[in-house]
Design a protein around this motif. Structure first.
Motif, PDB file in Angstrom:
ATOM      1  N   SER A  72       0.809  -1.226   0.000  1.00 43.32           N
ATOM      2  CA  SER A  72       0.000   0.000   0.000  1.00 43.32           C
ATOM      3  C   SER A  72       0.838   1.270   0.000  1.00 43.32           C
ATOM      4  O   SER A  72       0.356   2.338  -0.381  1.00 43.32           O
ATOM      5  N   LEU A  73       2.106   1.177   0.419  1.00 43.46           N
ATOM      6  CA  LEU A  73       2.974   2.351   0.452  1.00 43.46           C
ATOM      7  C   LEU A  73       3.860   2.475  -0.791  1.00 43.46           C
ATOM      8  O   LEU A  73       4.446   3.524  -1.022  1.00 43.46           O
ATOM      9  N   VAL A  74       3.955   1.395  -1.575  1.00 39.48           N
ATOM     10  CA  VAL A  74       4.849   1.415  -2.726  1.00 39.48           C
ATOM     11  C   VAL A  74       4.419   2.469  -3.738  1.00 39.48           C
ATOM     12  O   VAL A  74       5.236   3.265  -4.230  1.00 39.48           O
ATOM     13  N   VAL A  75       3.135   2.484  -4.049  1.00 34.38           N
ATOM     14  CA  VAL A  75       2.639   3.403  -5.076  1.00 34.38           C
ATOM     15  C   VAL A  75       2.829   4.860  -4.670  1.00 34.38           C
ATOM     16  O   VAL A  75       3.399   5.646  -5.437  1.00 34.38           O
ATOM     17  N   PRO A  76       2.396   5.297  -3.464  1.00 35.48           N
ATOM     18  CA  PRO A  76       2.639   6.691  -3.092  1.00 35.48           C
ATOM     19  C   PRO A  76       4.120   7.043  -2.998  1.00 35.48           C
ATOM     20  O   PRO A  76       4.514   8.181  -3.276  1.00 35.48           O
ATOM     21  N   TRP A  77       4.966   6.103  -2.600  1.00 38.77           N
ATOM     22  CA  TRP A  77       6.414   6.326  -2.541  1.00 38.77           C
ATOM     23  C   TRP A  77       6.963   6.658  -3.929  1.00 38.77           C
ATOM     24  O   TRP A  77       7.666   7.648  -4.120  1.00 38.77           O
ATOM     25  N   LEU A  78       6.601   5.859  -4.914  1.00 36.75           N
ATOM     26  CA  LEU A  78       7.112   6.073  -6.265  1.00 36.75           C
ATOM     27  C   LEU A  78       6.462   7.288  -6.923  1.00 36.75           C
ATOM     28  O   LEU A  78       7.117   8.012  -7.683  1.00 36.75           O
ATOM     29  N   GLN A  79       5.207   7.539  -6.627  1.00 38.66           N
ATOM     30  CA  GLN A  79       4.558   8.742  -7.169  1.00 38.66           C
ATOM     31  C   GLN A  79       5.214  10.006  -6.620  1.00 38.66           C
ATOM     32  O   GLN A  79       5.442  10.973  -7.361  1.00 38.66           O
ATOM     33  N   ALA A  80       5.554   9.972  -5.327  1.00 34.81           N
ATOM     34  CA  ALA A  80       6.242  11.118  -4.725  1.00 34.81           C
ATOM     35  C   ALA A  80       7.641  11.279  -5.308  1.00 34.81           C
ATOM     36  O   ALA A  80       8.119  12.402  -5.527  1.00 34.81           O
ATOM     37  N   ALA A  81       8.304  10.162  -5.606  1.00 33.09           N
ATOM     38  CA  ALA A  81       9.632  10.218  -6.224  1.00 33.09           C
ATOM     39  C   ALA A  81       9.558  10.841  -7.608  1.00 33.09           C
ATOM     40  O   ALA A  81      10.437  11.624  -8.004  1.00 33.09           O
ATOM     41  N   LYS A  82       8.519  10.512  -8.358  1.00 29.03           N
ATOM     42  CA  LYS A  82       8.353  11.104  -9.687  1.00 29.03           C
ATOM     43  C   LYS A  82       8.107  12.615  -9.577  1.00 29.03           C
ATOM     44  O   LYS A  82       8.650  13.408 -10.379  1.00 29.03           O
ATOM     45  N   GLY A  87       3.916   3.421 -15.597  1.00 27.87           N
ATOM     46  CA  GLY A  87       4.007   4.494 -16.571  1.00 27.87           C
ATOM     47  C   GLY A  87       4.781   5.707 -16.109  1.00 27.87           C
ATOM     48  O   GLY A  87       4.902   6.683 -16.865  1.00 27.87           O
ATOM     49  N   LEU A  88       5.329   5.670 -14.900  1.00 26.52           N
ATOM     50  CA  LEU A  88       6.053   6.829 -14.372  1.00 26.52           C
ATOM     51  C   LEU A  88       7.428   7.000 -15.002  1.00 26.52           C
ATOM     52  O   LEU A  88       8.001   8.093 -14.964  1.00 26.52           O
ATOM     53  N   GLY A  89       7.981   5.927 -15.544  1.00 31.79           N
ATOM     54  CA  GLY A  89       9.292   6.019 -16.172  1.00 31.79           C
ATOM     55  C   GLY A  89      10.451   5.992 -15.203  1.00 31.79           C
ATOM     56  O   GLY A  89      11.576   6.362 -15.574  1.00 31.79           O
ATOM     57  N   LEU A  90      10.215   5.542 -13.975  1.00 33.61           N
ATOM     58  CA  LEU A  90      11.290   5.449 -12.992  1.00 33.61           C
ATOM     59  C   LEU A  90      12.055   4.141 -13.152  1.00 33.61           C
ATOM     60  O   LEU A  90      11.574   3.186 -13.771  1.00 33.61           O
ATOM     61  N   SER A  91      13.241   4.098 -12.582  1.00 33.46           N
ATOM     62  CA  SER A  91      14.063   2.897 -12.590  1.00 33.46           C
ATOM     63  C   SER A  91      13.765   2.105 -11.317  1.00 33.46           C
ATOM     64  O   SER A  91      14.262   2.437 -10.241  1.00 33.46           O
ATOM     65  N   VAL A  92      12.935   1.073 -11.451  1.00 27.78           N
ATOM     66  CA  VAL A  92      12.423   0.347 -10.289  1.00 27.78           C
ATOM     67  C   VAL A  92      12.761  -1.129 -10.407  1.00 27.78           C
ATOM     68  O   VAL A  92      12.462  -1.770 -11.425  1.00 27.78           O
ATOM     69  N   TYR A  93      13.361  -1.674  -9.344  1.00 32.72           N
ATOM     70  CA  TYR A  93      13.737  -3.082  -9.295  1.00 32.72           C
ATOM     71  C   TYR A  93      13.135  -3.742  -8.060  1.00 32.72           C
ATOM     72  O   TYR A  93      12.908  -3.092  -7.038  1.00 32.72           O
ATOM     73  N   ALA A  94      12.880  -5.038  -8.155  1.00 35.73           N
ATOM     74  CA  ALA A  94      12.382  -5.788  -7.002  1.00 35.73           C
ATOM     75  C   ALA A  94      13.007  -7.170  -7.005  1.00 35.73           C
ATOM     76  O   ALA A  94      13.393  -7.699  -8.056  1.00 35.73           O
ATOM     77  N   GLY A  95      13.088  -7.756  -5.830  1.00 40.75           N
ATOM     78  CA  GLY A  95      13.604  -9.111  -5.698  1.00 40.75           C
ATOM     79  C   GLY A  95      12.466 -10.111  -5.655  1.00 40.75           C
ATOM     80  O   GLY A  95      11.413  -9.846  -5.087  1.00 40.75           O
ATOM     81  N   SER A  96      12.667 -11.277  -6.266  1.00 36.50           N
ATOM     82  CA  SER A  96      11.656 -12.327  -6.271  1.00 36.50           C
ATOM     83  C   SER A  96      11.950 -13.357  -5.183  1.00 36.50           C
ATOM     84  O   SER A  96      13.104 -13.572  -4.810  1.00 36.50           O
ATOM     85  N   GLU A  97      10.898 -14.017  -4.712  1.00 36.42           N
ATOM     86  CA  GLU A  97      11.060 -15.071  -3.708  1.00 36.42           C
ATOM     87  C   GLU A  97      11.550 -16.380  -4.347  1.00 36.42           C
ATOM     88  O   GLU A  97      12.244 -17.165  -3.715  1.00 36.42           O
ATOM     89  N   PHE A  98      11.152 -16.594  -5.597  1.00 38.69           N
ATOM     90  CA  PHE A  98      11.481 -17.820  -6.329  1.00 38.69           C
ATOM     91  C   PHE A  98      11.789 -17.419  -7.775  1.00 38.69           C
ATOM     92  O   PHE A  98      12.057 -16.255  -8.039  1.00 38.69           O
ATOM     93  N   GLU A  99      11.771 -18.358  -8.691  1.00 40.56           N
ATOM     94  CA  GLU A  99      11.729 -18.007 -10.099  1.00 40.56           C
ATOM     95  C   GLU A  99      10.586 -17.007 -10.269  1.00 40.56           C
ATOM     96  O   GLU A  99       9.464 -17.267  -9.823  1.00 40.56           O
ATOM     97  N   PRO A 100      10.831 -15.850 -10.846  1.00 40.31           N
ATOM     98  CA  PRO A 100       9.788 -14.822 -10.898  1.00 40.31           C
ATOM     99  C   PRO A 100       8.457 -15.368 -11.416  1.00 40.31           C
ATOM    100  O   PRO A 100       8.405 -16.023 -12.464  1.00 40.31           O
TER     101      PRO A 100
END
Length: 388
Positions: free
Chosen positions: A231-241, A267-280
């Motif tokens: 729930s915080l990921v989206v506002p975090w990245l929107q604020a970063a944009k 669609g924000l065009g930011l450089s965003v990475y995440a780690g997967s728990e298993f094979e994505p």
């Protein structure tokens, strides 16, 4: 050195509990092998797809003759994310005579029931583990990487693959997890030889996050680790944009790796990475073929949660098959502790329960990048976190 066993390619409602029980067959007369699980079928932390996928794996094993001629009876209890209920259902399962737990996916299970599992000599092959206690118990071995190893893995990606030098951390520390977070960050520092430019462990679980981004911007952070709830990921990245932080690599953990996040901020065009728990789980790779077939037949959601349910049940079946003679808690415990490590293409490191006082066998993650409105695998090889 033990040889690794090669396995094939291989996170609702209360009604699901009823359907799981109804589909098991047999009763408490010793004609079945009872396996238990604690899951969130209702409440805030819903993990229904875990139980449905694990049930399908056990049904498949039963269709092939079961274990030593006996069917597996899978008993799933809903704890609704309530600690009191979590304690109660674990005792109900113990009283029902389960020989082990497999596929549990409860945010409170480890913290509430670790001592009880030790007392009752019940081992748990956990599907979705999130709190430090899950990785610190002799009786619990998760199949997922978990948030702490993921922190180290995504930081290693930033420094080893992206060449980031000014790495900053803004972490939401949940109760009881501060020491585990510090250990994860120290592992990265020891492995990378770098130090965090900013290490802030005071980020709140709600509220305006802009001040933290402004601080990172002023410090010249070229990579920022953030570990909020979805729930915080989206506002975090929107604020970063809004702050025009297009030149920063944003590093996120598994809760951010969802289709809904991708559609909301892709669609924000930011450089965003995440780690997967298993094979994505968004990958159509051959490694996911067995899971995809199973989750489809289970009519469950294809998520990282259901991957955990699939692997927990699959590994449990493999271990049960190795038991010669009666299957009970003692023989299951012995088989888990003496097992041959299992290699699986969905994991970056072999999985085993083993004899240790703590278990974190899965130390590998693949990194995904937000590309348009979808997550794309960055590298086809796992980042496996070595012991530092």
């Amino acid at each position: 050195m033990r040889k690794h066993l090669k396995a094939g390619a291989v996170f609702a409602t209360a009604a699901l509990t009823a359907s799981v029980l109804a589909g098991c067959g047999g009763g408490g007369d010793g004609d079945t092998i009872k396996i238990g699980a604690v899951a969130g079928l209702t409440g805030q932390f819903i993990t229904a797809e875990v139980a449905k996928t694990a049930q399908r794996v056990f049904d498949d094993a039963n269709d092939k003759g079961g274990i030593n001629g006996k069917k597996i009876e899978y008993i799933v209890k809903d704890d609704a994310g309530n600690p009191q209920r979590t304690a109660q259902v674990a005792r109900e399962l113990a009283d029902a005579g389960v020989v082990a737990m497999a596929g549990s996916a409860s945010f409170t299970d480890c913290d509430v029931n670790d001592g009880f599992y030790r007392q009752q000599k019940i081992s748990s092959v956990m599907a979705v583990a999130a709190t430090p206690k899950c990785f610190q118990s002799p009786n619990i071995a998760p199949v997922n990487v978990g948030p702490f190893t993921l922190m180290t893995a995504v930081l290693l990606h930033a420094t080893q693959k992206l060449g980031d030098k000014n790495v900053c951390n803004f972490t939401v520390v949940l109760p009881g997890s501060e020491d585990a977070v510090k250990v994860a960050l120290e592992r990265w520092e020891n492995l990378s030889g770098q130090r965090l430019k900013i290490n802030d462990l005071t980020v709140p679980q709600s509220g305006d996050l802009t001040p933290y981004l402004l601080r990172a911007k002023e410090a010249g952070c070229d990579a920022i680790l953030f570990n909020p709830a979805e729930s915080l990921v989206v506002p975090w990245l929107q604020a970063a944009k809004t702050q025009n932080m297009d030149d920063v690599d944003f590093l996120l953990l598994a809760p951010a790796y969802t289709d809904s996040v991708a559609k909301a901020v892709g669609g924000l065009g930011l450089s965003v990475y995440a780690g997967s728990e298993f094979e994505p789980f968004t990958s159509d790779s051959l490694a996911n073929k067995g899971w995809r077939d199973t989750v489809t037949r289970a009519d469950a959601q294809p998520t990282a949660f259901s991957q955990g349910g699939y692997l927990a049940a699959k590994f449990t079946v493999e271990v049960l098959k190795s038991i010669k003679g009666e299957v009970n808690r003692d023989t299951v415990n012995a088989a888990l502790r003496d097992m041959t490590p299992i290699e699986d293409p969905m994991l970056g490191s072999p999985w085993e329960f083993g004899p240790g006082e703590s278990h974190a066998p899965n130390q590998g993650s693949k990194i995904v990048r937000l590309t348009g409105l979808r997550w794309v695998v960055v590298d086809d090889t796992f980042i496996t976190v070595p012991n530092s």
